[in-house]
Design a protein around this motif. Structure first.
Motif, mmCIF file in Angstrom:
data_model
loop_
_atom_site.group_PDB
_atom_site.id
_atom_site.type_symbol
_atom_site.label_atom_id
_atom_site.label_comp_id
_atom_site.label_asym_id
_atom_site.label_seq_id
_atom_site.Cartn_x
_atom_site.Cartn_y
_atom_site.Cartn_z
ATOM 1 N N SER A 321 0.829 -1.208 0.000
ATOM 2 C CA SER A 321 0.000 0.000 0.000
ATOM 3 C C SER A 321 0.862 1.257 0.000
ATOM 4 O O SER A 321 0.644 2.171 -0.814
ATOM 5 C CB SER A 321 -0.902 0.006 1.236
ATOM 6 O OG SER A 321 -1.393 1.306 1.515
ATOM 7 N N PHE A 322 1.840 1.305 0.890
ATOM 8 C CA PHE A 322 2.654 2.516 1.005
ATOM 9 C C PHE A 322 3.439 2.797 -0.270
ATOM 10 O O PHE A 322 3.413 3.916 -0.796
ATOM 11 C CB PHE A 322 3.623 2.406 2.182
ATOM 12 C CG PHE A 322 4.680 3.476 2.139
ATOM 13 C CD1 PHE A 322 4.374 4.785 2.449
ATOM 14 C CD2 PHE A 322 5.980 3.184 1.740
ATOM 15 C CE1 PHE A 322 5.333 5.796 2.370
ATOM 16 C CE2 PHE A 322 6.943 4.167 1.665
ATOM 17 C CZ PHE A 322 6.618 5.477 1.980
ATOM 18 N N PHE A 323 4.166 1.792 -0.763
ATOM 19 C CA PHE A 323 4.988 2.021 -1.944
ATOM 20 C C PHE A 323 4.119 2.376 -3.155
ATOM 21 O O PHE A 323 4.515 3.205 -3.987
ATOM 22 C CB PHE A 323 5.859 0.801 -2.238
ATOM 23 C CG PHE A 323 7.134 0.778 -1.446
ATOM 24 C CD1 PHE A 323 8.258 1.443 -1.894
ATOM 25 C CD2 PHE A 323 7.206 0.104 -0.237
ATOM 26 C CE1 PHE A 323 9.440 1.429 -1.172
ATOM 27 C CE2 PHE A 323 8.382 0.088 0.501
ATOM 28 C CZ PHE A 323 9.504 0.752 0.033
ATOM 29 N N GLY A 324 2.952 1.768 -3.252
ATOM 30 C CA GLY A 324 2.059 2.098 -4.349
ATOM 31 C C GLY A 324 1.556 3.530 -4.259
ATOM 32 O O GLY A 324 1.601 4.289 -5.229
ATOM 33 N N ALA A 325 1.079 3.931 -3.074
ATOM 34 C CA ALA A 325 0.564 5.282 -2.892
ATOM 35 C C ALA A 325 1.670 6.319 -3.064
ATOM 36 O O ALA A 325 1.456 7.378 -3.667
ATOM 37 C CB ALA A 325 -0.071 5.409 -1.506
ATOM 38 N N HIS A 326 2.849 6.016 -2.551
ATOM 39 C CA HIS A 326 3.984 6.949 -2.664
ATOM 40 C C HIS A 326 4.392 7.140 -4.126
ATOM 41 O O HIS A 326 4.686 8.261 -4.563
ATOM 42 C CB HIS A 326 5.151 6.415 -1.844
ATOM 43 C CG HIS A 326 6.442 7.142 -2.028
ATOM 44 N ND1 HIS A 326 6.542 8.516 -1.990
ATOM 45 C CD2 HIS A 326 7.706 6.688 -2.258
ATOM 46 C CE1 HIS A 326 7.805 8.881 -2.188
ATOM 47 N NE2 HIS A 326 8.517 7.787 -2.363
ATOM 48 N N SER A 327 4.387 6.057 -4.897
ATOM 49 C CA SER A 327 4.775 6.188 -6.307
ATOM 50 C C SER A 327 3.773 7.041 -7.068
ATOM 51 O O SER A 327 4.149 7.838 -7.942
ATOM 52 C CB SER A 327 4.900 4.797 -6.958
ATOM 53 O OG SER A 327 3.634 4.179 -7.086
ATOM 54 N N VAL A 328 2.487 6.906 -6.745
ATOM 55 C CA VAL A 328 1.462 7.707 -7.409
ATOM 56 C C VAL A 328 1.579 9.180 -7.016
ATOM 57 O O VAL A 328 1.575 10.071 -7.865
ATOM 58 C CB VAL A 328 0.054 7.174 -7.075
ATOM 59 C CG1 VAL A 328 -1.020 8.112 -7.635
ATOM 60 C CG2 VAL A 328 -0.132 5.772 -7.632
ATOM 61 N N ALA A 329 1.687 9.436 -5.699
ATOM 62 C CA ALA A 329 1.745 10.821 -5.221
ATOM 63 C C ALA A 329 2.999 11.541 -5.714
ATOM 64 O O ALA A 329 2.931 12.697 -6.148
ATOM 65 C CB ALA A 329 1.683 10.838 -3.701
ATOM 66 N N SER A 330 4.153 10.860 -5.661
ATOM 67 C CA SER A 330 5.400 11.516 -6.066
ATOM 68 C C SER A 330 5.421 11.792 -7.563
ATOM 69 O O SER A 330 5.916 12.839 -8.003
ATOM 70 C CB SER A 330 6.606 10.664 -5.661
ATOM 71 O OG SER A 330 6.555 9.378 -6.258
ATOM 72 N N SER A 331 4.869 10.890 -8.371
ATOM 73 C CA SER A 331 4.834 11.129 -9.812
ATOM 74 C C SER A 331 3.840 12.233 -10.163
ATOM 75 O O SER A 331 3.994 12.946 -11.167
ATOM 76 C CB SER A 331 4.483 9.845 -10.560
ATOM 77 O OG SER A 331 3.161 9.424 -10.268
#
Length: 404
Positions: A321-331
């Motif tokens: 969940s974290f890595f997925g959400a972080h990749s979306v938000a940062s991009s």
């Protein structure tokens, strides 16, 4: 091609291999040095007679220093150059790690850890700027992915090494081994990374710097994405900071080696980051971000079980969940910020590491007063707020046609 217009680095060339090797080594070094202490927090609590929240300062302080220094180092690299700043950062953080293991007092050790975070700030944002300048558009995606892979691998291996060696020798030998590996990575970086070909030093006026950051807070979407970085990282780090305390105690009684091995779960995060990015590119960021956060809330519920396998599964789900959400938000940052993208990324990373520092330590208070149930409730509150923000972002009108 004339010297005024040097060639960009293409994938598959010797220069590409040298660059990606160097930056993967740099990411490995920086994140091993920063996060290698995480499985050692219960050991610090016992040896130095401090609370779980106080022991987490070994991770929180360097993250806080790194977060604040990012706002200064990025503009400085415009003057001094990308490569010199990164070389100095890697050697200084490795040397400070080696010195830290020799310090007998808790407060002296924390002071060295804070300086380590300050030194490490010269890598994350500057490496991204280097790649954006030197890499061809066809190669930058792969090179950035290898940099992030080096970051994740360094964090995972650093935690594993520290946990295993601490179980059989002492935490000082474990952290010292990380320092030696980081020093070797710094040498590899120095010998491998090509000199900047497309960088031109700028004459920096400090009076102009606040405006380049402040403009991003007037955007209707960027401040909420910055908040997501703070909340998501804070909840995620709290889980990994205090799960070791729970699993070392009855009825689990796991060894320090087993606690360190839990960080292999980070591999799931590496895969989920790429997978979620692919899904977001098809369905749109605003449709995927809130789903990724909701998955984290499901995962933390699993960790409330007394069955070890279900706890581990819950941590896997939280990590995905974290890595997925972080990749979306940062991009998403790069899509919303139409000017001064480096500064926008620096603010995002600053809030990201402040979340690790401030909220990661705050989670210790909940653990001390309510055990793992308190940590899970704290996580649920943070991710609940992040979910509300994600739903708000999903209704935000696109800033540019390509944004979704």
């Amino acid at each position: 091609m004339d010297k005024a217009s040097p060639r960009l680095i293409e994938a598959g060339t010797p220069a590409f291999r040298r660059t990606t090797l160097a930056l993967a080594a740099a990411g490995f070094s920086t994140f091993a040095v920063l996060y290698g202490v995480q499985p050692l927090l219960p050991v610090f609590a016992d040896e130095f007679h401090v609370s779980p929240a106080e022991s987490s300062l070994a991770l929180s302080l360097p993250c806080a220093m790194l977060a604040l220094a990012l706002l200064v180092v990025s503009p400085l690299s415009e003057v001094w150059g990308r490569r010199p700043v990164m070389v100095a950062s890697l050697f200084a953080s490795a040397a400070l790690t080696l010195v830290a293991v020799l310090i007998p007092s808790w407060h002296g050790f924390l002071a060295l850890r804070a300086l380590t975070g300050l030194a490490a700030s010269g890598l994350p944002a500057v490496a991204m700027a280097y790649l954006s300048e030197e890499m061809h558009g066809r190669a930058i995606g792969l090179s950035m992915g290898l940099l992030i892979g080096g970051n994740a691998l360094g964090g995972m291996i650093g935690r594993l090494i520290a946990g295993i060696i601490a179980d059989h020798a002492s935490w000082r030998w474990g952290l010292g081994t990380i320092g030696v590996l980081a020093l070797g990575a710094a040498v590899a970086f120095l010998l491998s990374l090509p000199e900047s070909q497309r960088f031109s030093p700028n004459r920096m006026r400090w009076s102009d710097v606040p405006g380049t950051f402040g403009q991003h807070f007037r955007d209707p979407g960027l401040p909420w994405l910055f908040a997501e970085a703070f909340l998501l990282m804070g909840g995620f780090v709290s889980v990994y900071n205090y799960i070791g305390f729970r699993l070392l105690d009855p009825p689990f009684d796991l060894s320090q080696t087993a606690i360190g091995a839990i960080f292999v779960i980070y591999l799931f995060g590496t895969f989920s980051s790429a997978l979620t990015g692919e899904i977001a590119s098809r369905l749109g960021r605003r449709r995927v971000l809130w789903l990724a956060i909701l998955l984290g809330l499901a995962g933390i519920t699993m960790t409330l079980s007394d069955r070890l396998w279900l706890i581990i599964l819950g941590i896997v789900v939280v990590t995905v969940s974290f890595f997925g959400a972080h990749s979306v938000a940062s991009s998403w940052i790069g899509r919303r910020a139409l000017r001064d993208r480096a500064q926008a990324s620096s603010v995002y990373l600053c809030l990201y590491y402040l979340g690790s520092s401030v909220l990661g330590t705050a989670g210790g208070w909940f653990f001390a007063h309510s055990g793992w149930t308190g940590v899970a409730a704290f996580f649920a509150c943070l991710y609940g707020l992040a979910l509300i923000i994600a739903l708000r972002l999903s209704r935000l009108p696109p800033l540019v046609p390509a944004e979704s």
